[in-house]
Design a protein around this motif. Structure first.
Motif, PDB file in Angstrom:
ATOM      1  N   THR A  37      35.259  18.162 -36.888  1.00  0.00           N
ATOM      2  CA  THR A  37      33.926  18.244 -36.279  1.00  0.00           C
ATOM      3  C   THR A  37      33.227  19.518 -36.709  1.00  0.00           C
ATOM      4  OG1 THR A  37      34.867  19.288 -34.331  1.00  0.00           O
ATOM      5  CG2 THR A  37      34.608  16.900 -34.249  1.00  0.00           C
ATOM      6  N   ASP A  87      35.534  15.704 -27.613  1.00  0.00           N
ATOM      7  CA  ASP A  87      34.121  15.312 -27.523  1.00  0.00           C
ATOM      8  C   ASP A  87      34.000  13.888 -27.005  1.00  0.00           C
ATOM      9  OD1 ASP A  87      34.228  17.281 -30.184  1.00  0.00           O
ATOM     10  OD2 ASP A  87      32.554  17.606 -28.802  1.00  0.00           O
ATOM     11  N   HIS A 185      24.567  22.898 -25.369  1.00  0.00           N
ATOM     12  CA  HIS A 185      25.084  24.127 -25.968  1.00  0.00           C
ATOM     13  C   HIS A 185      24.205  25.265 -25.478  1.00  0.00           C
ATOM     14  CE1 HIS A 185      25.888  20.638 -28.539  1.00  0.00           C
ATOM     15  NE2 HIS A 185      26.963  21.251 -28.960  1.00  0.00           N
ATOM     16  N   ASP A 263      31.113  27.551 -29.763  1.00  0.00           N
ATOM     17  CA  ASP A 263      31.114  26.318 -30.532  1.00  0.00           C
ATOM     18  C   ASP A 263      31.970  26.579 -31.775  1.00  0.00           C
ATOM     19  OD1 ASP A 263      28.527  23.813 -31.099  1.00  0.00           O
ATOM     20  OD2 ASP A 263      30.658  23.822 -31.565  1.00  0.00           O
TER      21      ASP A 263
HETATM   22  C1  GLC Z   1      30.746  20.773 -33.013  1.00  0.00           C
HETATM   23  C2  GLC Z   1      29.606  20.582 -32.039  1.00  0.00           C
HETATM   24  C3  GLC Z   1      30.022  20.605 -30.594  1.00  0.00           C
HETATM   25  C4  GLC Z   1      31.419  20.035 -30.448  1.00  0.00           C
HETATM   26  C5  GLC Z   1      32.366  21.004 -31.150  1.00  0.00           C
HETATM   27  C6  GLC Z   1      33.815  20.525 -31.088  1.00  0.00           C
HETATM   28  O1  GLC Z   1      30.353  21.649 -34.032  1.00  0.00           O
HETATM   29  O2  GLC Z   1      28.507  21.466 -32.177  1.00  0.00           O
HETATM   30  O3  GLC Z   1      29.050  19.850 -29.856  1.00  0.00           O
HETATM   31  O4  GLC Z   1      31.770  19.918 -29.085  1.00  0.00           O
HETATM   32  O5  GLC Z   1      31.993  21.221 -32.520  1.00  0.00           O
HETATM   33  O6  GLC Z   1      33.957  19.332 -31.777  1.00  0.00           O
END
Ligand code: GLC
Length: 710
Positions: A37, A87, A185, A263
């Protein structure tokens, strides 16, 4: 464990062990990852180090997480259990409509049911914390993450935030089927300049507090457990190292005492932002700002111990952060049961279960927005229907964060119509290619359903667009069909408002289906054929073009307001080429019924000494079918010590009316509802004149005047 035991545990921990609790790594560091992610980073760790960290990103599955928990607790010197965070943005195994669609239900109670279902599924898979809801205000659909937001209005976002958090956490997230919620965020990520993801955000103190912080404040008040920092800057400082934002505003002003997590790699990115000299400086700034967990960067792991030993960072700051994490683990009951709800049996029982599939369909019934209908809808099965467009049979409609959803189970519009309306005379051409036989099918049909817009690969994180016009190929497809058959119902899929003024003019009906999730197309088919009366309202305004963005119904007068009539006016605040207002505004949406509103009646016209005004309307459902009506209350403060929006949503009641039913709906107006950040940034109301409106959408002129006396 009792707090005293936690305090003793903290005392027994070495400094390096405490710092490891402040680190979160993804599955790749444990030899297994489904989906990255964020950018892949190499942190040069020793083989055992990942197993001693305090939490893990993105891993899921009961058997896998029980095994991983065993391995981590075995290697952790005090056998402290790890937190598993993921997530869960629009469902876990059952895909629900994306959050911009949930906002369009105008139904916070339904929103709570959705995250409650998602929590049950994710908790059974061993996940302890959902990085959800994302409650960023979104007024710029160039920003691909507006898909994850519940829209442009601070008041609606706040109500949705409270409900979505409550759905995840219940009244005790240590209970079975519940989990901790992490809002994100923080803060004002939706205000990124140019709608370009990860960019700076440049906004006034008033705009930050009046518009962008409202939903976070509500979520903190609702008891949210965690807050994730945003990638953008506020006041030219990355949020993750912004001490005023995280300590003064979030912890002091809002009273948040839970865990703050960065983040993905955001602490180290303060170096690339250019405000931290190096990872050590980034670590120092972030821990001083009150960021407890470093997600997927080596800043804390490689630098905090030296910073403490050199006297640069007081160990007290480390202890405070670690204690917040231990308290969260304790509230989840992990010291007593490190697996919490992880259960292969429950996974089989809850994942994609009938109850959740039904809820996913009900959610889409309320989130789908009918924007135009000249009478062509609802369809009947006797008509000769052509369904054209690749999105009519595309299962990428569950949202870009549907990381755990089984997309093979996603019901497409084609499948929904075939299953629910087998006797309908429908020809499917699920392609965007303009071919002879597509044109022939369209020409022969009584009505053409055109599926256009975006699938889930065109919105979400980093998927920013400078031009949010409907794609060239879809515009050409529409015009080709329009050339042979003018009777078109356009269905738009996607995670953002797009711009399509010409199409909106020509199409006979227009439906915004958003990204409706695993079973949402059943709802769409039922709306098309009239078995469901649409009740969705836009959570985000639809612009004429990208040039209007950022855009909101809650506009300001300016010193040279444009008259209500069309056209361009020199020396007035207006565009030469497009109107000032949205094509379709926030709160707008049609149904198959006519709901008549009486004039507003007030039981008094002056508000003073803690009195309340009762503002009422009587609704009448003039149709022969039941309807759900999102009754909206807007208020305007005619004059303030700073300029005030022309109207702001201040109340909502979604009511169901039977055919012919009359119902009186009443709102209570209080002094507190009139408060705003005045010229001195004090959150107060000011005496003076106000107007309120109660109506079907943000265009309503069904109003009444009142005043506030101090
Ligand atoms: C990503 C996103 C965030 C997410 C995190 C973990 O970059 O900005 O919304 O929860 O990383 O996956």
């Amino acid at each position: 464990m009792k707090i005293a035991e936690l305090e003793k545990l903290l005392k027994d921990m070495s400094l390096s062990e405490k710092i490891e609790q402040l680190v979160q790594l993804h599955g790749g560091f444990f030899g297994h990852i489904d989906t990255y992610t964020g950018p892949v980073v190499d942190l040069k760790l020793t083989p055992d180090q990942p197993y001693r960290t305090g939490s893990v990103l993105g891993e899921h599955g009961a058997a896998h997480l029980k095994d991983l928990q065993d391995r981590m607790m075995e290697k952790q010197p005090h056998h402290i259990p790890a937190l598993f965070m993921a997530d869960v943005i629009h469902g876990y195994k059952t895909g629900f409509p994306v959050p911009i669609a949930i906002g369009s239900t105008f139904d916070p109670e339904l929103a709570e049911k959705i995250t409650s279902a998602a929590a049950k599924e994710a908790a059974a898979a061993g996940v302890h914390v959902a990085f959800s809801p994302m409650i960023d205000l979104a007024r710029d659909s160039r920003w691909g993450r507006c898909m994850e937001s519940t829209g442009e209005d601070p008041w609606l976002n706040a109500r949705m935030a409270e409900s979505l958090v409550k759905g995840f956490q219940g009244d005790d997230f240590g209970k079975k089927g519940k989990m901790a919620s992490c809002i994100k965020h923080f803060a004002a990520y939706g205000a990124v300049q140019g709608g370009r993801d990860y960019n700076v955000a440049e906004l006034s103190e008033h705009t930050l507090f009046e518009d962008y912080l409202v939903s976070y404040r509500a979520a903190v008040k609702a008891g949210v457990s965690m807050v994730m920092t945003a990638f953008n800057t506020i006041d030219r400082q990355p949020c993750t190292t912004n001490k005023r934002l995280l300590r003064d505003i979030l912890r002091e002003d809002m009273g948040f005492d839970g865990v703050v997590i960065s983040d993905y790699a955001a602490i180290s990115e303060s170096v690339t932002h250019g405000s931290s000299n190096d990872n050590g400086d980034a670590a120092k700034k972030s821990i001083e700002a009150g960021c407890d967990i470093d997600m997927v960067s080596e800043c804390y792991l490689q630098n905090l111990e030296a910073l403490v030993n050199d006297g640069e960072v007081p160990e007290r700051l480390i202890d405070e952060a670690v204690m917040r994490i231990l308290v969260l683990k304790n509230k989840l009951g992990l010291f007593e049961n490190p697996y919490k709800d992880a259960s292969e049996e429950d996974e089989k029982e809850y994942h994609f279960c009938e109850e959740h599939r039904k809820l996913s369909r009900e959610a889409a019934e309320e989130s789908t927005v009918l924007l135009k209908n000249n009478g062509v809808l609802p369809l009947c099965e006797k008509q000769k229907i052509a369904v054209v467009g690749s999105l009519a049979d595309d299962n990428e409609i569950t949202g870009s964060w549907a990381l755990f959803v089984d997309k093979s189970q996603t019901v497409t519009l084609k499948r929904a119509i075939e299953e629910l309306y087998p006797n309908a005379d429908v020809t499917f051409v699920p392609s965007d290619e303009i071919t002879e036989n597509m044109l022939a099918a369209a020409e022969k049909a009584d009505v053409v359903i055109l599926a256009l817009g975006e699938n889930q690969t065109e919105s979400g994180e980093s998927f920013s667009k400078a031009d949010i016009s409907l794609s060239k190929s879809h515009t050409e497809l529409f015009n080709a069909v329009y050339g042979v058959n003018k009777n078109i119902v356009t269905v738009l899929f996607g995670g953002r408002p797009l711009a399509f003024p010409e199409l909106a003019e020509k199409t006979n009906a227009l439906i915004e289906a958003w990204l409706p999730g695993s079973c949402g197309c059943y709802a769409l088919a039922d709306i098309l054929f009239g078995n469901v009366n649409p009740s969705g309202r836009l959570s985000m305004s639809m612009p004429y073009c990208s040039g209007q963005l950022p855009l909101s119904y809650a506009a300001f007068s300016t010193g040279r307001p444009k008259p209500k009539t069309d056209g361009f006016y020199p020396f007035i605040s207006n565009y030469m080429d497009v109107p000032n207002v949205p094509l379709y505004p926030f709160g707008y949406g049609l149904s198959y019924s006519e709901v008549k509103y009486s004039a507003v009646s007030l039981d008094k016209n002056v508000l003073k000494n803690n009195s309340k005004i009762k503002a009422s309307v009587t609704l009448e459902n003039k149709s022969d079918r039941s309807v759900k009506e999102a009754v909206q209350l807007y208020i305007r403060d005619i004059k303030g010590s700073v300029v005030r929006p022309l109207r702001e949503l201040k109340g909502l009641q979604k009511v169901s009316l039977e055919a012919g039913e009359k119902r009186t709906v009443t709102f209570e107006i209080t002094e507190y509802m009139l408060r705003f950040y005045d010229i001195n940034m004090q959150f107060v109301s000011e005496p003076g004149d106000f107007t309120l409106w109660i109506g079907h959408d943000s265009l309503t002129e069904n109003g009444a005047d009142f005043s506030l006396e101090k």
